[in-house]
Each structure stands twice: as C-alpha cells, then as structure tokens.
Design an enzyme around this catalytic site. Structure first.
Site, PDB file in Angstrom:
ATOM      1  N   HIS A 190       0.832  -1.210   0.000  1.00 55.05           N
ATOM      2  CA  HIS A 190       0.000   0.000   0.000  1.00 55.05           C
ATOM      3  C   HIS A 190       0.871   1.266   0.000  1.00 55.05           C
ATOM      4  CE1 HIS A 190      -3.717   2.246   1.302  1.00 55.05           C
ATOM      5  NE2 HIS A 190      -2.803   3.074   1.790  1.00 55.05           N
ATOM      6  N   GLU A 191       1.805   1.325   0.945  1.00 50.70           N
ATOM      7  CA  GLU A 191       2.634   2.535   1.064  1.00 50.70           C
ATOM      8  C   GLU A 191       3.528   2.716  -0.161  1.00 50.70           C
ATOM      9  OE1 GLU A 191       1.788   4.638   3.212  1.00 50.70           O
ATOM     10  OE2 GLU A 191       0.540   3.295   4.412  1.00 50.70           O
ATOM     11  N   HIS A 236       1.697   4.622  -2.735  1.00 54.47           N
ATOM     12  CA  HIS A 236       1.799   6.073  -2.524  1.00 54.47           C
ATOM     13  C   HIS A 236       3.169   6.587  -2.995  1.00 54.47           C
ATOM     14  CE1 HIS A 236      -1.933   6.502  -0.428  1.00 54.47           C
ATOM     15  NE2 HIS A 236      -1.579   5.826   0.639  1.00 54.47           N
ATOM     16  N   HIS A 265       3.564   6.763  -6.712  1.00 58.31           N
ATOM     17  CA  HIS A 265       2.755   7.900  -7.177  1.00 58.31           C
ATOM     18  C   HIS A 265       3.562   9.197  -7.014  1.00 58.31           C
ATOM     19  CE1 HIS A 265      -1.531   9.900  -6.801  1.00 58.31           C
ATOM     20  NE2 HIS A 265      -0.926  10.252  -7.907  1.00 58.31           N
TER      21      HIS A 265
END
Ligand SMILES: [Zn+2]
Length: 602
Positions: free
Chosen positions: A392-393, A396, A399
């Site tokens: 998940h991280e 980020h 991105h």
C-alpha cells in the site's frame, strides 16, 4: 502471531541496522546542513515582498513571481520533511520535536509571505492572463492552477471575511483536539478476557484477531465502554464540529456541507451518492461472507468481534525480502522500469524506515517532498498484514516518485482522492498475482483473510461512516437537535442494514462505534477510502485482464500529480467514479474472494 515474542524487547533506535532506516542523509548531509538551510530560508522569505503590487506589470514579472514562490514552498517542504523524519522515528526526542515545530513555523511564514499572489492574480482577470499564457510559454505551465483559482473565486469572500475565517481555523480545531485527547490520552480501558490482556488504542486491533472468542468479546466491549460512558461529551464534540462545518458552508455560500467539501477538489456530489447507492445494492455479498465465516468458525451467531477471528492457525511468515519480491512480481505489468525503481528504492536507496524501535510513532505512511526520496515509515512485523501495508505505502511512494519526476513544483502534490487509488491499486495487483500463482490452500486462505479484513475497513466501515456523516450533517443543516441517543440510534440502524440478518450486534456497542473514528472531524473524508479501493480494483482488473493500453494509461495517471482534477486524471486512466462500474468492480473482487474461500474450505 509470529511477532509477539519480539514485542517484549523492542530495540532502541541505535540498535537498528542503518540499512533498514530511511536515508535521511540524502535530504541533508547533517543536522547542521539542515540548520543552515532553515536560516537561509528564514532570511530569504521576507524578500519575496519585492513582488508585491507588481504582478499586473506583465507576464515576465508574473512568471518570475510564481517560479520563486514555488521554489520557496518546495524548499520549505524539504526542511519540514527532514525535521519530521527525525521526530517520526523517535517521538521522545525533544530536540526533534522542537525542530519539527520550527519547520512548521517556517512553513507558516512562507505561506504568509506569498499570500498576496492569489488576490493579485484574480485582480488581473482571466482574459488578460489567458493572453499572457499564450505569449509567455513559461507561464502556460500554470494554466490549470490559474483556472482552479478562478473556479474557486465564486466562493471567496471579502478580505475581511477571509481574514476572519483564517483566524477561526485554530479555535475551530478545538472540538477535534478534545475528542483526540479524551480518547487517546485520558481513556482507561479494562483488560480483555481471562488472560488480562491490556486494551489500548494500539492493541485493540490485535486483540480483535485473537483466536479466543471470549478475549475478543471482552476486548470489543471493554474498548467501547469508555466511549459509552462519555457518550454525551463525545456527542458534543462531534456536534460542535458539524456546526462549524455548517457555518463555514454558509459563509462560503455553498448549497450544502457535502457540496462545499467536494468542491475543494472539484468532485461532483454524484460520486458520493453513486458510491453509497451501489454499496447498498451489493450488501448481500458481505452477508454471504458472514454465513461462510460463521460456518468456518463453527458459530451459531456471528458478532462484530468475530470479523477478524483467524481462519487458520498457520499464518505465513513473510520476511521483508519476500515481501519486496512478491510486490515486484505483482506490479510487473506496469513495466520493468517501474519495478526496477521500486526494488532499488526498497533494497538500495533506503526509502523505508522498516522495523519497530522504541519511541517510533505508530502506523505507516509515505512521505516526502519534490527533491527528496518518497520515504515510507512503518513497523514491519514479518506477517501478511505488514506485507500488505508495505504494498500500500509503496503505491503512494511510486505515485509521488512519478509525479515529482514529471511535474513542475506547482503540481507536485495530489489529493487523498487520487492517493488512495494508487495505494489500493498496489494491493489489488499483488493479491491478484498471488492468488493466480501460488496455489497452496493455506497460503491462499491467508491472502484472502488479509484482503477481507482490509476490505472490511475500507469497503464496509468507511462507506457506513460516510452515510452516518451525511445524515448527521443534513440534520444540523436543517437545524435539528442531535443527542447522544440520536447518534447511537442512527449508527446502530446503519450497521443493522449493512450487516444484515447474518450478523448480530448489540445496539449499544455498535451504536457508539462512530466515536472511535477521529476521521469524522475532517468532514467527508472517509468516503475517499471507499472510492479509492473501488477505483483501484477497477484499474487493476483492466490491467490484469490485458486491456490494451491500460498500464500506460495508469502510469500517466500516476505522473499527473496535481496537474489535473483527480476525477479527470482517473477518467483518462480508464475509470469514471461517477458511474456504478468501479464500485461494482470492487464488489466483484470481493465476491471472488468469497467464492474462492468457499471453494478452499468446502
Ligand atoms: Zn493510504
């Protein structure tokens, strides 16, 4: 739990091998170098005054002003990142706390110094600015940000009103602060069950996954009991916050609190209503899961505290290197270079502050600024949850990485609405890959269990809280009173519909459940987790099923940063969150997990 022995002896910061700490030296070589930059910026900031009153002189002065402003902001953000990094990994370090607040002060000074730019831009007028952008290519980069400024102008009030609203921000944070101090600092929870396990904000979710049912039941009740005991105070904090939102909405002349909140990122209110509508239609998928879970746990009645009960006693150990390998395999469809950047970030460039240490803050986050690495802080525990959190991280961070590489500083940020698509996308891709590749039944069950508990939070609790939030805002907008019992009754009714007849929840404990979420003080925040997981799963399905150009389109979304409105950037990647399709796609993924679990346990 494979990690419990380690917790009793959490190492001190100095015992962590540097390879597993984030690369703070890449931001500033030393604390002195940071100090020099802080002082330098403090001296340079007042000189921004040289541009005041001059923006209307022409495109050359204007573009210089905007470039200097963006560079000032960017450098101040880098200063803040470095100070925040030192504090995050050692919250007991007083010097780090002081430096972090010095950086906050600097950010405040910079924001104050550049505040005249926007009113001067508005005074020039959009027609003149358009002509200037055509004449001066360096100015054209600012087109979207200038258009957004004029879009928002309709809700900007006079200078005096704006000043007053600015001054109100700090006292208006009081309700949220009171809620946070009461529930995080003052609450004492009775221990859980026969083993007398401590219930705290930090241990509650671990206890919910305890194999012993009596431990879970007592943890659930003892966690919610102080909230029940203070239900009137907690109601007062939320209602105060709701009234502040309504006041700000009226001052800014929006039609509703929902419209006011979504206006900020130009998200149509249909996106919110669409999410809730499709969510309600698909609740039977969740109900099917309760029936399966009830059978697997051998229970007559399923309670909310059985949602995280382990389905297998053989949870896999997932060490960091394995996690990185699986994440890289799962993201392979995005291209070799994407995977290479991520792998190098994890294993060589030290993006991640990986393991727990004494004094390290809780939770996990991705952080940085244009010009730094896209850092991650977490407390990796060699299990499926840690592995999924890392995926998940890293979503980020990739991105951020691609945005910072492709965009000028003005667009180096992105909204939470877009952010939660990128992070959940990684999890969706990795789960899809693991389930398609590794067929060991126990492993598959573990992958699905982790996915279901993640979906439960993002795709059941969050939409239910969003419905609650809309209902209570609407009541305050209609000037109706709200008592503690009103809020509890509403929450219990919403969960009764969400859970359906296959789950039994006592109305007191589920009724006060809203009060356990500080998110509700940031109005209309939580729905973005549900749109995030929806968009993510819809995009992952496109890419995993080989839709032509899907991976390239998705990478363009990641590279767009703040240069487009999030809804437009996502639409060009292939997902329109104003339509039912992405929310239905996420439910299709959920239904597939339930099917697989039924099959694996038949
Ligand atoms: Zn996230």
């Amino acid at each position: 739990m494979t990690n419990s022995p380690r917790q009793s002896s959490v190492p001190s910061r100095s015992e962590i091998a540097p390879a597993y700490t984030w690369n703070a030296e890449s931001v500033f070589a030393s604390a002195q170098a940071w100090e020099v930059e802080l002082e330098q910026l403090a001296q340079e900031t007042p000189s921004f005054e040289r541009f005041r009153g001059r923006l209307a002189e022409g495109p050359a002065v204007l573009v210089e002003t905007l470039d200097v402003r963006e560079e000032l902001r960017r450098r101040a953000a880098v200063v803040q990142v470095y100070a925040g990094m030192a504090y995050a990994v050692d919250t007991q370090n007083q010097a780090a706390a002081a430096n972090s607040s010095r950086a906050e002060t600097l950010i405040g000074h910079v924001q104050g110094a550049v505040a005249f730019v926007e009113p001067e831009l508005l005074a020039i007028g959009s027609a003149t600015l358009e002509a200037w952008m055509r004449a001066e290519p360096r100015l054209a980069v600012y087109r979207h940000s200038i258009a957004d400024l004029f879009r928002k102008q309709a809700h900007v009030r006079s200078a005096e009103v704006e000043e007053l609203l600015g001054l109100l921000a700090e006292p208006f944070a009081g309700a949220s602060n009171t809620h946070s101090l009461l529930t995080n600092a003052d609450f004492q929870f009775q221990p859980a069950g026969g083993e007398e396990l401590a219930v705290t904000q930090g241990t509650f979710m671990k206890l919910m996954a305890h194999p012993d049912r009596e431990t879970r039941r007592t943890a659930w009740e003892n966690y919610h009991n102080p909230y029940l005991a203070y239900k009137n105070t907690l109601t007062s904090t939320l209602v105060t916050s709701l009234k502040q939102n309504v006041l700000a909405t009226r001052v800014r002349r929006h039609s509703s609190t929902l419209a006011a909140s979504l206006f900020e990122n130009n998200i149509p209110v249909e996106v919110f209503h669409n999410l809730i509508g499709i969510f309600r239609q698909n609740l039977p998928t969740w109900h099917r899961y309760w029936r399966l879970r009830r059978r697997l746990l051998g229970l007559d009645v399923l309670h909310p505290y059985d949602v995280w009960a382990p389905l297998t006693t053989q949870a896999p150990v997932v060490v960091f290197q394995q996690a990185v390998d699986w994440i890289c395999e799962g993201l392979a469809p995005l291209g070799d270079d994407y995977v290479a950047i991520m792998r190098k970030g994890c294993l060589e460039e030290r993006w991640i502050d990986l393991y727990p240490n004494q004094g390290k803050g809780a939770g996990a986050f991705s952080w940085g600024a244009q010009g730094t690495l896209p850092f991650i802080m977490m407390s990796y525990n060699d299990n499926m949850l840690s592995f999924s959190t890392l995926a998940h991280e890293l979503g980020h961070s990739m991105h951020s990485y691609l945005t910072w590489q492709q965009q000028p500083p003005i667009y180096s940020g992105y909204s939470l609405f877009a952010a939660e698509v990128a992070s959940n996308f990684h999890q969706a891709m990795v789960r899809g890959h693991l389930l398609a590749t590794y067929t060991d039944p126990l492993f598959q069950i573990s992958v699905i269990e982790e996915a279901m508990s993640n979906f439960y939070r993002y795709f059941l609790v969050m939409p239910t809280l969003a419905r609650f939030e809309l209902a209570v805002h609407e009541r305050v907008e209609r000037r109706l009173a709200l008592t503690a019992d009103d809020l509890m009754g509403l929450m219990a009714d919403l969960f009764a519909e969400t859970y359906g007849d296959d789950m039994t929840a006592d109305r007191e404990h589920i009724g006060i459940h809203w009060a356990t979420y500080g998110h509700l003080f940031a109005d209309y925040y939580v729905y973005q987790y549900a749109t995030g997981i929806s968009g993510a799963n819809a995009l992952a399905r496109r890419i995993r099923t080989g839709a032509p150009g899907a991976a390239e389109a998705y990478r363009r979304f990641l590279s767009a940063g703040g240069s487009q409105y999030p809804i437009d950037a996502l639409a060009s990647a292939g997902v329109d969150l104003a339509t039912p399709e992405p929310v239905e796609a996420a439910f299709a993924v959920l239904a597939d997990y339930v099917d697989r679990l039924e099959h694996l346990t038949a």
